[in-house]
Design a protein around this motif. Structure first.
Motif, PDB file in Angstrom:
ATOM      1  N   GLU A   1      23.145  59.563  66.946  1.00  0.00           N
ATOM      2  CA  GLU A   1      21.791  60.003  66.590  1.00  0.00           C
ATOM      3  C   GLU A   1      20.747  58.993  67.038  1.00  0.00           C
ATOM      4  OE1 GLU A   1      21.558  61.203  62.459  1.00  0.00           O
ATOM      5  OE2 GLU A   1      22.944  62.876  62.794  1.00  0.00           O
ATOM      6  N   LEU A   2      21.092  57.718  67.029  1.00  0.00           N
ATOM      7  CA  LEU A   2      20.148  56.691  67.469  1.00  0.00           C
ATOM      8  C   LEU A   2      19.892  56.820  68.971  1.00  0.00           C
ATOM      9  CD1 LEU A   2      21.462  53.622  65.438  1.00  0.00           C
ATOM     10  CD2 LEU A   2      19.714  55.293  64.794  1.00  0.00           C
TER      11      LEU A   2
ATOM     12  N   ASP B   1      22.626  69.364  65.459  1.00  0.00           N
ATOM     13  CA  ASP B   1      22.676  68.803  66.816  1.00  0.00           C
ATOM     14  C   ASP B   1      23.813  67.794  66.943  1.00  0.00           C
ATOM     15  OD1 ASP B   1      20.409  70.316  67.466  1.00  0.00           O
ATOM     16  OD2 ASP B   1      19.047  68.708  66.879  1.00  0.00           O
ATOM     17  N   THR B   2      23.977  66.986  65.897  1.00  0.00           N
ATOM     18  CA  THR B   2      25.039  65.969  65.892  1.00  0.00           C
ATOM     19  C   THR B   2      26.409  66.629  65.904  1.00  0.00           C
ATOM     20  OG1 THR B   2      23.594  64.456  64.707  1.00  0.00           O
ATOM     21  CG2 THR B   2      25.964  63.992  64.622  1.00  0.00           C
ATOM     22  N   VAL B   3      26.604  67.641  65.061  1.00  0.00           N
ATOM     23  CA  VAL B   3      27.901  68.313  64.977  1.00  0.00           C
ATOM     24  C   VAL B   3      28.230  69.025  66.285  1.00  0.00           C
ATOM     25  CG1 VAL B   3      29.145  70.195  63.823  1.00  0.00           C
ATOM     26  CG2 VAL B   3      27.904  68.502  62.477  1.00  0.00           C
ATOM     27  N   LEU B   4      27.258  69.696  66.886  1.00  0.00           N
ATOM     28  CA  LEU B   4      27.507  70.376  68.163  1.00  0.00           C
ATOM     29  C   LEU B   4      27.941  69.367  69.231  1.00  0.00           C
ATOM     30  CD1 LEU B   4      24.576  72.958  68.153  1.00  0.00           C
ATOM     31  CD2 LEU B   4      27.031  73.487  68.038  1.00  0.00           C
ATOM     32  N   GLU B   5      27.275  68.215  69.258  1.00  0.00           N
ATOM     33  CA  GLU B   5      27.631  67.187  70.239  1.00  0.00           C
ATOM     34  C   GLU B   5      29.017  66.597  69.951  1.00  0.00           C
ATOM     35  OE1 GLU B   5      25.679  63.162  72.214  1.00  0.00           O
ATOM     36  OE2 GLU B   5      24.393  64.544  71.098  1.00  0.00           O
ATOM     37  N   LEU B   6      29.316  66.328  68.675  1.00  0.00           N
ATOM     38  CA  LEU B   6      30.624  65.780  68.317  1.00  0.00           C
ATOM     39  C   LEU B   6      31.748  66.755  68.659  1.00  0.00           C
ATOM     40  CD1 LEU B   6      29.865  64.100  64.858  1.00  0.00           C
ATOM     41  CD2 LEU B   6      30.422  62.933  67.003  1.00  0.00           C
ATOM     42  N   LYS B   7      31.524  68.041  68.398  1.00  0.00           N
ATOM     43  CA  LYS B   7      32.561  69.037  68.676  1.00  0.00           C
ATOM     44  C   LYS B   7      32.798  69.170  70.190  1.00  0.00           C
ATOM     45  CE  LYS B   7      33.094  71.971  64.751  1.00  0.00           C
ATOM     46  NZ  LYS B   7      34.512  71.819  64.854  1.00  0.00           N
TER      47      LYS B   7
ATOM     48  N   ASP C   1      39.366  68.286  69.587  1.00  0.00           N
ATOM     49  CA  ASP C   1      40.592  68.305  68.784  1.00  0.00           C
ATOM     50  C   ASP C   1      40.407  67.710  67.392  1.00  0.00           C
ATOM     51  OD1 ASP C   1      41.973  69.504  70.867  1.00  0.00           O
ATOM     52  OD2 ASP C   1      42.558  67.585  71.735  1.00  0.00           O
ATOM     53  N   ALA C   2      39.180  67.410  67.009  1.00  0.00           N
ATOM     54  CA  ALA C   2      38.922  66.818  65.696  1.00  0.00           C
ATOM     55  C   ALA C   2      38.310  67.858  64.761  1.00  0.00           C
ATOM     56  CB  ALA C   2      37.983  65.624  65.827  1.00  0.00           C
ATOM     57  N   SER C   3      38.577  67.678  63.484  1.00  0.00           N
ATOM     58  CA  SER C   3      37.982  68.500  62.432  1.00  0.00           C
ATOM     59  C   SER C   3      37.019  67.588  61.654  1.00  0.00           C
ATOM     60  CB  SER C   3      39.095  69.011  61.522  1.00  0.00           C
ATOM     61  OG  SER C   3      38.572  69.444  60.298  1.00  0.00           O
ATOM     62  N   PHE C   4      35.759  68.008  61.517  1.00  0.00           N
ATOM     63  CA  PHE C   4      34.739  67.167  60.901  1.00  0.00           C
ATOM     64  C   PHE C   4      34.296  67.717  59.543  1.00  0.00           C
ATOM     65  CE2 PHE C   4      34.311  66.333  65.449  1.00  0.00           C
ATOM     66  CZ  PHE C   4      34.272  64.952  65.475  1.00  0.00           C
ATOM     67  N   SER C   5      33.995  66.780  58.624  1.00  0.00           N
ATOM     68  CA  SER C   5      33.424  67.116  57.313  1.00  0.00           C
ATOM     69  C   SER C   5      32.301  66.141  57.019  1.00  0.00           C
ATOM     70  CB  SER C   5      34.476  66.975  56.205  1.00  0.00           C
ATOM     71  OG  SER C   5      35.558  67.827  56.416  1.00  0.00           O
ATOM     72  N   TYR C   6      31.166  66.666  56.553  1.00  0.00           N
ATOM     73  CA  TYR C   6      30.075  65.788  56.122  1.00  0.00           C
ATOM     74  C   TYR C   6      30.357  65.302  54.710  1.00  0.00           C
ATOM     75  CZ  TYR C   6      26.353  65.571  59.553  1.00  0.00           C
ATOM     76  OH  TYR C   6      25.604  65.264  60.652  1.00  0.00           O
ATOM     77  N   ILE C   7      30.223  63.999  54.490  1.00  0.00           N
ATOM     78  CA  ILE C   7      30.370  63.405  53.166  1.00  0.00           C
ATOM     79  C   ILE C   7      28.966  63.233  52.597  1.00  0.00           C
ATOM     80  CG2 ILE C   7      31.182  61.399  51.868  1.00  0.00           C
ATOM     81  CD1 ILE C   7      33.108  60.890  54.307  1.00  0.00           C
ATOM     82  N   ILE C   8      28.690  63.902  51.485  1.00  0.00           N
ATOM     83  CA  ILE C   8      27.333  63.873  50.935  1.00  0.00           C
ATOM     84  C   ILE C   8      27.372  63.715  49.421  1.00  0.00           C
ATOM     85  CG2 ILE C   8      26.217  65.144  52.810  1.00  0.00           C
ATOM     86  CD1 ILE C   8      26.501  67.689  51.218  1.00  0.00           C
ATOM     87  N   GLY C   9      26.336  63.082  48.896  1.00  0.00           N
ATOM     88  CA  GLY C   9      26.190  62.938  47.454  1.00  0.00           C
ATOM     89  C   GLY C   9      25.696  64.232  46.831  1.00  0.00           C
ATOM     90  N   SER C  10      25.792  64.310  45.516  1.00  0.00           N
ATOM     91  CA  SER C  10      25.407  65.539  44.809  1.00  0.00           C
ATOM     92  C   SER C  10      23.941  65.899  45.041  1.00  0.00           C
ATOM     93  CB  SER C  10      25.699  65.403  43.315  1.00  0.00           C
ATOM     94  OG  SER C  10      25.221  64.177  42.811  1.00  0.00           O
ATOM     95  N   ASP C  11      23.076  64.904  45.239  1.00  0.00           N
ATOM     96  CA  ASP C  11      21.669  65.207  45.524  1.00  0.00           C
ATOM     97  C   ASP C  11      21.536  65.960  46.846  1.00  0.00           C
ATOM     98  OD1 ASP C  11      22.576  62.858  46.786  1.00  0.00           O
ATOM     99  OD2 ASP C  11      20.589  61.947  46.840  1.00  0.00           O
ATOM    100  N   ARG C  12      22.315  65.571  47.846  1.00  0.00           N
ATOM    101  CA  ARG C  12      22.288  66.245  49.157  1.00  0.00           C
ATOM    102  C   ARG C  12      22.962  67.615  49.088  1.00  0.00           C
ATOM    103  NH1 ARG C  12      18.212  64.522  51.643  1.00  0.00           N
ATOM    104  NH2 ARG C  12      17.808  63.728  49.631  1.00  0.00           N
TER     105      ARG C  12
END
Length: 196
Positions: A76-77, A87-93, A98-109
């Protein structure tokens, strides 16, 4: 297929709460790695980061301290502009098919997920790992079904640490020892970050 958790944020500065959250998600959800991705320009925050993207990335690298399961990623930087997760997920995929991605987020998010840019498309591409943050309960029942079915909650010890509090402590000359990794503490002191 590698299971990778994404920790996004300004990391202004990164602190032990971020590391504990990453480890709780990694362990609780069987992730192979957690990638820390500092945002360039966060869409759902009013304030811009206090220090440059270069310094925030360096602090993240210092904090990870050679943990083979943790990695700092500057996607992103390098992209600049508004840091939309889609945009980040599309680029990472594209880069790591061959990777499976999950966003780690706090309850506020978690509660903010309906406001995320192109959330319908994002929820089709990625799962979310939710961690309860002190003072903000996740309102899973109030989320649309297409989001709710993509959220897995993971247990995390209650940690009342925030980057905002750490910046305030530095400005007022109070200690931040043990709130951030020692390497980050020394980095902040050497560079005189957050003092004014």
């Amino acid at each position: 297929m590698s299971r990778i958790g994404i920790m996004g944020g300004t990391f202004d500065p990164v602190h032990v709460g971020h590391l504990i959250a990453a480890e709780a998600a990694r362990e609780g959800c069987g992730l192979d790695e957690v990638w820390f991705i500092p945002t360039y320009n966060p869409p759902l925050k009013d304030n811009q980061p206090s220090v440059s993207s270069e310094l925030r990335l360096q602090m993240v690298q210092e904090a990870l301290g050679g943990n083979p399961a943790f990695k700092a990623v500057d996607i992103e930087l390098k992209r600049g502009g508004m840091s939309y997760s889609i945009d980040t997920v599309l680029e990472l995929k594209k880069r790591y098919p061959d990777a499976s991605f999950s966003y780690i987020i706090g309850s506020d998010r978690i509660n903010d997920l309906p406001k995320w840019h192109r959330i319908e498309e994002l929820a089709e591409l990625i799962a979310f790992i939710g961690l309860e943050r002190e003072g903000t309960a996740a309102q899973l029942g109030q989320l649309p079904e297409f989001i709710r079915q993509r959220v897995t909650m993971a247990a995390m010890p209650p940690i009342g640490i925030s980057s905002t509090d750490i910046r305030s402590r530095v400005r007022s000359g109070r200690s931040i020892a043990y709130l951030v990794p020692d390497t980050v503490h020394q980095f902040i002191k050497r560079r005189g970050l957050y003092e004014s």
